[in-house]
Scaffold this motif. Structure first.
Motif, PDB file in Angstrom:
ATOM      1  N   GLN A 165       0.793  -1.108   0.080  1.00 25.32           N
ATOM      2  CA  GLN A 165      -0.089   0.195   0.000  1.00 25.32           C
ATOM      3  C   GLN A 165       0.689   1.717   0.073  1.00 25.32           C
ATOM      4  O   GLN A 165       0.986   2.128  -0.472  1.00 25.32           O
ATOM      5  N   GLN A 166       2.075   0.793   0.696  1.00 22.95           N
ATOM      6  CA  GLN A 166       2.856   2.752   1.206  1.00 22.95           C
ATOM      7  C   GLN A 166       3.410   2.542  -0.791  1.00 22.95           C
ATOM      8  O   GLN A 166       3.771   3.731  -0.557  1.00 22.95           O
ATOM      9  N   ALA A 167       4.158   1.512  -1.167  1.00 21.11           N
ATOM     10  CA  ALA A 167       4.772   1.076  -2.139  1.00 21.11           C
ATOM     11  C   ALA A 167       3.655   2.297  -3.513  1.00 21.11           C
ATOM     12  O   ALA A 167       4.140   2.951  -4.174  1.00 21.11           O
ATOM     13  N   VAL A 168       3.038   2.096  -3.883  1.00 19.42           N
ATOM     14  CA  VAL A 168       1.350   2.496  -4.052  1.00 19.42           C
ATOM     15  C   VAL A 168       1.230   4.001  -3.840  1.00 19.42           C
ATOM     16  O   VAL A 168       1.789   4.363  -5.161  1.00 19.42           O
ATOM     17  N   ASP A 169       1.404   4.381  -3.022  1.00 15.74           N
ATOM     18  CA  ASP A 169       1.351   5.513  -2.313  1.00 15.74           C
ATOM     19  C   ASP A 169       1.868   6.280  -3.536  1.00 15.74           C
ATOM     20  O   ASP A 169       2.200   7.907  -3.363  1.00 15.74           O
TER      21      ASP A 169
END
Length: 150
Positions: A49-53
């Protein structure tokens, strides 16, 4: 945001705690290791999720139109005195610099810059001085008069 950060930090610290406990007493680490196996999918999900953000933010910043703002505009002295606009700019430069305002300004931007500088230099507030506050007020009045003439 802070809660999310502490949750992720906790999930990252758990394997270190399990390793230390397993070195001290291997049998007491078994329940914690089981908990770690249950929390691993959550940690993996949060990581992706953090990587996509981050990826979305990078794409946005890469495709965003570039805003170029010249920071040293107040240091330039224009030599060509024949143009009335450059004469006006050279005359207003110190006042624009005092209010930290760029040359083609509007009344709204002038008022906003004046309020901000007045808050920074007000003598009743910490870090303010009466002399600087008076300079800011005078610069505001001169620039406001120039807008009234135009």
């Amino acid at each position: 945001m802070k809660l999310r950060f502490s949750f992720i930090t906790l999930l990252q610290i758990i394997p270190v705690i399990v390793l230390i406990i397993s070195l001290v007493n291997p049998y007491s680490a078994v329940p914690i290791f089981g908990l770690l196996l249950l929390l691993f999918p959550i940690l993996l999900f949060k990581f992706f999720q953090q990587a996509v953000d981050d990826f979305d933010r990078e794409l946005y910043l890469k495709n965003e139109p570039k805003k170029k703002e010249f920071q040293g505009w107040h240091r330039i002295h224009i030599e060509n005195e024949s143009n009335p606009e450059t004469e006006e700019l050279n005359r207003l430069n110190p006042h624009l610099y005092t209010l930290r305002l760029s040359f083609p300004y509007t009344l709204d931007r002038l008022n906003q810059a004046y309020r901000q500088r007045a808050r920074e230099t007000h003598p009743d507030l910490p870090g303010g001085s009466k002399r600087e506050f008076i300079r800011v007020r005078q610069a505001y009045e001169i620039l406001k008069d120039e807008l009234g003439k135009a």
